[in-house]
Design an enzyme around this catalytic site. Structure first.
Site, short mmCIF file in Angstrom:
data_model
loop_
_atom_site.label_atom_id
_atom_site.label_comp_id
_atom_site.label_asym_id
_atom_site.label_seq_id
_atom_site.Cartn_x
_atom_site.Cartn_y
_atom_site.Cartn_z
N LYS B 123 37.07 45.58 48.10
CA LYS B 123 36.69 45.02 46.81
C LYS B 123 36.12 43.62 47.03
CE LYS B 123 38.72 44.35 42.16
NZ LYS B 123 39.99 44.34 41.39
N SER B 198 39.57 46.91 37.19
CA SER B 198 38.39 46.25 37.70
C SER B 198 37.96 46.75 39.09
CB SER B 198 38.64 44.75 37.79
OG SER B 198 39.67 44.47 38.71
N SER B 222 44.33 47.21 37.71
CA SER B 222 42.98 47.32 38.25
C SER B 222 42.83 48.25 39.45
CB SER B 222 42.45 45.93 38.64
OG SER B 222 42.12 45.22 37.49
#
Lengths: 533, 546
Positions: B123, B198, B222
C-alpha cells in the site's frame, strides 16, 4: 507622560549605579566569590540611595520618590526554567546531540519528522527527570504520559512538540537557597510547581517555580541554585551561554495588601544570573512607575525581551488571547510507568546535593561566606571534600582553596579539574606547614609549582632542598654573617634606626633561600642586634 | 435465538473433498491459477484456495519453475488487467532483476528465504526505499522515502519482491479508494464497482492475482472491508503486533499494518513475516510471536467436527436492519457452516457498538489533524510558491490535500479545540473505554466473535462519493475492532447478487488480543471446508480465456 517618566528611570542613578557595578561583577555575584567590588555593590545596595553625582538635590528627591513608590508594591516573581539534558542522544531518536555542531548534520528520519517515522523515548531522559524531580523534593507521577502541543513553525518538523501537559513527571517540590552574605544572607525556600519533559528533539526539562520570589536577587539565586543542582546531578551542563539553562521570568506587582495578582509580564533572553537580577529590578521599577502614575492599564500581558546593551526590557510580542495548542495525549509514546524499585534506586544513587553540602559545611564550622564559595561548584566541593578526607584541617583547606588556588584558577582561566594539584597533595602541603617541615612562604611556592606542573610535596621539598631550617645554631651563623657583612646598617640600627630589623631579617632569609624558620630567625636576630648595645 | 435461523442441512462429505493431494505439495495453482474458473461458466463455484506461498516455495526449490518465470506470469497478468483495475500507483522496474537474483541463488544452492520469489504489493502509505510513497496524496507526489518500513524490510529480508505500490484513499481516509489523488481502482469482480478502501489497491491486486500477497493498513476497517469487497482474505492484527514504523500515520492509536492473501494460509504466513517488536516503534508489542501457520491442517486430515466446542458469538448489532439482505444471508450461511464444524454459536450483544462509529470518526480525525501537520511543504513533498511563511503553509496544504483529507483535518482540529475537547475528544475516549470493556466481556464468554465485514457488498463507483455520511456508515462493522485494538480476520463466506459472477461477502472473525493464531486456525478450517463459494474473480478468468 509615561514615556517621559520612563526616560527618567533609565538615567536614574538608583537603578543605573548599582546595576553597572553588578554587571561588572557578573560572575562574582552569583558564584559568591569574595570580592571587594561585590561588597561595595552590596553596601551600596543596602544603603539606598547610593552616592549621587551631578545635581544631587533634584535627583535625590526623585530617587526617594521612586524608592517610596517601590515600597508601596509587592513584587511577585515566578520562573520557568528550561534545562537541556546532557544525554548523548536526542530525546526521541538515536541521533547524537552536541552543542555547536553544523545545522542538519545530526539528523535522521525521526527527528526530521519524515512520513512514517516514529518517536521512541530515550530512557536516559526519564532517568534525568526523575533525578531532578527527587532532588527538587517533588512528588513523582508514577504514571506519566506525553502530549502533543500543536503549532506550525519551520523548526518544528512534525507540526507539534512532544511535551507533558496535564500530568508532569514531578510536582509540588521546593528548592532551598542561601542568599549571598554580601546581601545580608538568609535562607529561602522557593516552591517548585512542576517538572515536566518539555519539547521534542533536544531533550529538555521544564521546571516551573511557584510565584515565591520577591526580588531580582532572589530570582537570580534561585536560578543559580538550579544550575548548581543540575551540575551536581550531572543531568545538564547548565551552561547559560549555550542556552542549556534558560530562564523565563514572570514579573507582576500589586499594591501592598492587595490579594489579586497584577498583570504579569514575561521576560526572555536572560543569559546570565545578573541579567535575571537586573531585568527584574528594571521591570519592577517600570511597572511601579506606571502604577504610581495611574497608568497600570499600560502593563499588559506580554513577552518582553531583556536588552543587555541598553539594560532595559522591550516588548517582544503581545499575547493576543490564549494560543490554542490543542493538546492531546501522544499516541506514539506509551505511558511511562515508574516502578518503585526504579525510583528507589535513583533516590539512593543521588549525590550529596548543594543544600545538604552547605548544611554539612556549616556544621564543620565554616563561615557562610566559605560555605557558599565551596559548595557553589561541584568540582570545587569535591576537591575540598577530598582534601578533608586526606586529613587536612578544614579551615586551612578552605583558605588555601578560596585564596591562592582560586586566584590562580582565575588568572590562568582554569577550572579546579584543569590544575595539576591533587587534593592529596594539598592535604600533604597543609600538614607539612603545620608540622613546620616547611614555612608558609615555601608552602606557597610549592603550591604554585604543584598547580602548574604537578608532582608531590615531598618530591619538591627533596628536590629543591626546601626543608625549613629550625636549627638555632645554623640560623645564628647566618645572622652573624649578615651582621658582619653590613656593618654600616648595623651601626645605623644601633644608632636608633630600629626599623632596619626588617632589612636584616630579609637578608638572612635570602641567604637561607627562604628556608629559615621566621620565628627563630627574628628571635635570634633581635638578640644579636641588641646584644652589644 | 440462533436456532430460529433457518439454514439448509449440509452434507459432511464436503469435509472430504475428492482431491486428496496434500496442499503442501500441490503446485499446480501457481501457473494455472485460474484454470478451474476458466473451464466453468463465470457464475460457478471454485474449490477452496491453496497457499500460493507454499506452492511457490515448493516449485522453486524443486526447480520446476524459476522465480523469473513466476514473476513474468504475475507481471503479464498485471499488465493485462491493470488498465481496467488501476490497483497500482507505481510498479517496480526491478521485479525481474530481483527474481533473477533469487534464481541465481537457487542455482548456486544458496539458501533463499521462505518468501523467496513471492511478489508483494505494498500500500502506498507504507514507506519503500527508492520507490515513490505518496499515500495517494498530491502533497507527497514523487516523494521517495530514504528508508523501508519495518514490515517491508522484513518481507524483503525473507526474499519477497515488492512488485509495486498500491492505490488507496488519500492517507487511508476513505472506504472506496475513490479518494486517491491519482486514480480510481476498480473491483475485479465488477469493474463498475469500488474495491473498497482504503486499501482498495492492495485488495484488488491480490484478488486479480497481480501479486501473491499484499500489505495494507487498517485504521477503521481499511484492510477488512476491501478484502470483503474483493473476495480475498484480509487480516487486521492486534494493535502493536506489527511495527508501524514506516506507515504514514493517519490515526496513530488505531493504525495497524495488515495482510491480504488469496488464502488464509498466505495471510498467516505474511503475518508471521512482519510481526514482532521493533525498537523503532515504541507501541510495538514485545508479545511473543508464535508460528501462526503451524496449526494449519490439510482439509483431508480434518475430523468431522474440527471446531468442536469453539464458542462463537454472533454480534447481534451487526445483523440489524441496516445490513443488506444478501450479506445477511451469506453470514447466516456462515453461521450454519460454523455450527456444522462443531462450533457452539450464541448471540452476543455489544451495547456500545453503535457508539463506535462517531467515536471513531472523532478520534481518527483528531489524531489525523495532528499527524498531517508535518505536510507543510517545508521539507519534502510539493511546496507552493509563496512570499511569506503562513502563505507557504496554507497554499502548500490547500493544493496538496484532497477534500476528504481537508474535511477530516477540520473535524479533528475542531474536536481538539479548547472548549470542545471535553465534548468531543474526551467523550470519544470514554466511549472507546466502554467498547474495550464490552469486547472483553464478550470475548470472555466466547472464543471468537463474528459479524459481516461490511453492511453491503461492493457498491458502484461514484455511488457514495458525494455522501460522506453514507460512506462513513459503511465502516460500522469494523471501527469498533480498531477502537478495542483487537485482531480480526475477514474471509470470503459467500456471494451475493451483482456483477457477472456475484459479489463476494466477507465474514469477520474477531479474537482476543494477540490471538491471531486462533483466528487463522478457525479461518483456515472454515475456508478449506467451504463449498459452493467462488474465490476467483471473473476478470482474470475471462482475460486468460482470451
Amino acid at each position: 507622560m509615561a514615556s517621559m517618566l520612563f526616560r527618567t528611570i533609565q538615567t536614574h542613578p538608583f537603578l543605573l549605579y548599582p546595576t553597572t557595578l553588578l554587571r561588572r561583577n557578573n560572575a562574582v555575584l552569583y558564584c559568591t566569590l569574595k570580592s571587594a567590588h561585590t561588597q561595595t555593590a552590596a553596601q551600596e545596595e543596602q544603603q539606598k540611595p547610593p552616592q549621587i553625582k551631578g545635581s544631587p538635590q533634584t535627583r535625590q528627591a526623585k530617587t526617594k520618590t521612586l524608592d517610596k513608590i517601590s515600597k508601596d508594591y509587592e513584587t511577585i516573581i515566578g520562573i520557568e526554567t528550561h534545562v537541556q539534558l546532557s544525554t548523548l542522544t536526542k530525546a526521541f531518536c538515536s541521533c547524537p546531540y552536541n552543542y555547536g555542531t553544523q545545522p542538519n548534520t545530526s539528523i535522521c528520519p525521526i527527528c526530521m519528522g519524515l512520513p512514517g517515522a516514529l518517536p521512541v523515548l530515550n530512557s536516559k531522559v526519564i532517568e534525568f527527570a526523575v533525578k531532578l524531580g527527587l532532588a527538587l523534593n517533588c512528588k513523582l507521577s508514577l504514571n506519566s504520559k506525553f502530549d502533543r502541543k500543536q503549532y506550525f513553525y519551520p523548526d518544528l518538523p512534525k507540526g507539534y512538540q512532544i511535551s507533558q501537559f496535564d500530568i508532569p513527571i514531578a510536582t509540588g517540590g521546593y528548592l532551598d537557597v542561601d542568599l549571598p552574605v554580601e546581601f545580608g544572607g538568609g535562607h529561602r525556600r522557593f516552591g517548585v510547581t512542576r517538572v515536566d519533559l518539555n519539547r521534542a528533539g533536544v531533550p529538555l526539562l521544564e521546571i516551573v517555580s511557584e510565584p515565591d520570589m520577591r526580588t531580582g536577587l532572589e530570582a537570580a539565586e534561585y536560578a543559580a541554585e538550579l544550575q548548581r543542582l543540575v551540575r551536581y546531578l550531572g543531568v545538564s551542563n547548565g551552561n547559560m551561554q549555550e542556552g542549556s539553562l534558560r530562564c523565563d521570568v514572570n514579573v507582576s506587582i500589586r499594591p501592598v495588601g492587595q490579594l489579586k495578582f497584577g498583570t504579569k509580564v514575561e521576560i526572555k533572553n536572560l543569559n546570565s544570573f545578573s541579567s535575571i537580577n537586573r531585568a527584574i529590578d528594571f521591570e519592577i521599577a517600570r511597572q511601579a512607575l506606571l502604577h504610581s502614575q495611574g497608568e497600570d492599564d499600560q502593563i499588559v500581558q506580554e513577552t518582553r525581551l531583556w536588552e543587555e546593551g541598553s539594560q532595559k526590557t522591550v516588548t517582544m510580542r503581545k499575547k493576543e488571547g490564549l494560543a490554542d495548542y490543542r493538546y492531546f495525549p501522544e499516541p506514539d509514546i506509551p505511558e511511562v510507568i515508574l516502578m518503585k524499585e526504579y525510583v528507589d534506586s535513583i533516590q539512593s544513587s543521588l549525590p550529596e546535593l548543594p543544600e545538604m553540602k552547605r548544611r554539612r559545611y556549616e556544621k564543620m564550622g565554616l563561615s557562610m561566606q566559605d560555605v557558599l564559595f565551596l559548595a557553589n561548584d561541584i568540582n570545587v566541593a569535591q576537591f575540598f571534600d577530598a582534601t578533608i578526607a586526606n586529613g587536612a584541617d578544614v579551615k586551612l583547606a578552605a583558605n588555601w582553596i578560596m585564596g591562592d588556588i582560586a586566584a590562580y584558577m582565575k588568572n590562568e582561566k582554569l577550572t579546579i579539574n584543569d590544575i595539576e594539584l591533587t587534593p592529596e597533595e594539598l592535604a600533604e602541603l597543609i600538614a607539612s606547614i603545620k608540622s613546620a617541615t616547611i614555612s608558609g612562604k615555601i608552602g606557597k611556592e610549592i603550591l604554585f609549582e604543584l598547580m602548574a606542573k604537578g608532582g608531590t610535596v615531598n618530591g619538591i621539598i627533596k628536590e629543591k632542598n626546601l626543608v625549613q631550617i629550625v636549627d638555632p645554631s645554623e640560623i645564628e651563623k647566618m645572622v652573624d654573617k649578615v651582621l658582619s657583612e653590613n656593618p654600616k646598617q648595623l651601626e645605623q640600627y644601633r644608632g636608633g634606626k630600629t626599623k632596619l630589623q626588617g632589612f636584616f631579617a630579609g637578608q638572612v632569609m635570602k641567604i637561607s633561600k627562604g628556608k629559615a624558620n621566621p620565628g627563630l630567625l627574628n628571635k635570634i636576630l633581635l638578640e644579636k642586634l641588641n646584644a652589644k648595645c | 435465538m440462533l436456532s430460529t435461523l433457518h439454514h439448509p442441512p449440509r452434507s459432511l462429505s464436503r469435509f472430504f473433498p475428492s482431491n486428496t493431494k496434500s496442499r503442501h505439495f500441490h503446485i499446480k495453482p501457481v501457473l494455472s491459477l485460474s484454470q478451474p474458473a476458466a473451464d466453468q461458466p463465470p457464475s460457478s463455484t471454485s474449490p477452496p484456495p491453496e497457499s500460493q506461498i507454499l506452492s511457490i516455495r515448493h516449485s522453486l526449490l524443486s526447480r520446476e519453475v524459476t522465480a523469473t518465470q513466476l514473476a513474468e506470469t504475475y507481471l503479464s497478468r498485471l499488465k493485462l488487467t491493470e488498465p481496467q483495475l488501476k490497483s497500482f500507483i507505481h510498479v517496480s522496474n526491478n521485479v525481474l532483476k530481483e527474481a533473477q537474483s533469487i534464481d541465481d541463488k537457487i542455482k548456486r544452492n544458496e539458501n533463499v528465504g521462505p518468501l523467496a520469489g513471492v511478489l508483494v504489493g505494498v500500500k502506498d502509505n507504507i514507506c519503500t526505499l527508492d520507490m515513490p510513497s505518496t499515500a495517494g496524496s498530491k502533497v507527497l507526489e514523487k516523494y521517495r522515502p530514504p528508508f523501508d518500513a519495518t514490515a517491508v524490510k522484513r518481507v524483503k529480508e525473507l526474499g519477497a519482491i515488492v512488485v509495486g505500490k498500491t492505490n488507496l484513499d488519500e492517507f487511508g481516509m476513505g472506504s472506496s479508494t475513490e479518494a486517491s489523488a491519482f486514480q480510481v481502482t476498480a473491483n475485479p469482480w465488477d469493474i463498475s464497482r469500488v474495491p473498497g478502501g482504503s486499501s482498495g489497491g492492495s485488495a484488488a491486486a491480490v484478488s486479480a492475482r497481480q501479486c501473491v500477497v499484499s500489505l495494507g493498513s487498517d485504521t477503521g476497517g481499511s484492510v477488512r472491508q476491501p478484502a470483503s469487497f474483493c473476495g480475498v482474505v484480509g487480516l487486521k492484527p492486534t494493535y502493536g503486533r506489527v511495527s508501524r514504523y514506516g506507515l504514514m500515520a493517519y490515526a496513530s492509536s488505531l493504525d495497524v499494518i495488515g495482510c491480504f492473501g488469496s488464502s488464509v494460509a498466505d495471510t498467516g504466513i505474511l503475518l508471521s513475516a512482519i510481526s514482532g517488536h521493533d525498537r523503532l516503534d515504541a507501541t510495538s508489542s514485545k508479545h511473543e510471536v508464535p508460528d501462526f501457520t503451524s496449526q494449519f491442517m490439510s482439509a483431508v486430515l480434518l475430523e468431522s467436527k474440527p471446531l468442536k466446542g469453539l464458542r462463537v458469538g454472533v454480534i447481534r448489532e451487526t445483523l440489524d436492519d441496516g445490513v443488506d439482505s444478501g450479506v445477511k444471508s451469506a453470514i447466516l450461511g456462515a453461521v450454519s457452516h460454523l455450527e456444522e464444524l462443531g462450533c457452539t454459536l450464541s448471540e452476543v450483544s455489544l451495547p456500545s457498538f453503535s457508539l463506535g462509529l462517531p467515536a471513531y470518526y472523532i478520534l481518527a480525525s483528531s489524531e489525523s489533524s495532528s499527524n498531517l501537520s508535518r505536510y507543510d511543504g517545508v521539507r519534502y513533498g510539493n511546496q507552493a510558491a509563496a512570499d511569506e511563511l503562513n502563505a507557504l503553509y496554507g497554499d502548500s496544504r490547500a493544493k496538496g490535500f484532497g477534500p476528504e483529507v481537508k474535511m477530516r483535518i477540520l473535524m479533528g482540529t475542531y474536536g481538539l479545540s479548547a472548549g470542545y475537547y471535553d465534548a468531543y475528544y474526551k467523550r470519544a475516549q470514554q466511549v472507546r473505554t466502554l467498547i474495550k470493556k464490552s469486547f472483553k466481556t464478550a470475548l470472555h464468554e466466547n472464543d471468537i466473535l463474528i459479524s459481516p465485514a461490511a453492511p453491503s457488498a461492493a457498491y458502484k463507483i461514484g455511488e457514495k462519493k458525494n455522501d460522506p455520511l453514507a460512506m462513513y456508515a459503511g465502516d460500522i462493522m469494523t471501527v469498533n475492532v480498531n477502537l478495542a485494538g483487537l485482531p480480526a480476520l475477514v474471509l470470503p463466506c459467500g456471494l451475493t447478487e451483482g456483477g457477472l459472477a456475484g459479489l463476494p461477502v466477507g465474514l469477520q472473525m474477531i479474537g482476543p488480543a494477540f490471538d491471531e493464531g486462533k483466528l487463522l486456525k478457525v479461518g483456515h478450517i472454515f475456508e478449506q471446508t467451504l463449498q459452493g463459494c467462488r474465490f476467483i474473480p471473473p476478470l482474470i478468468a475471462e482475460d486468460i480465456k482470451e
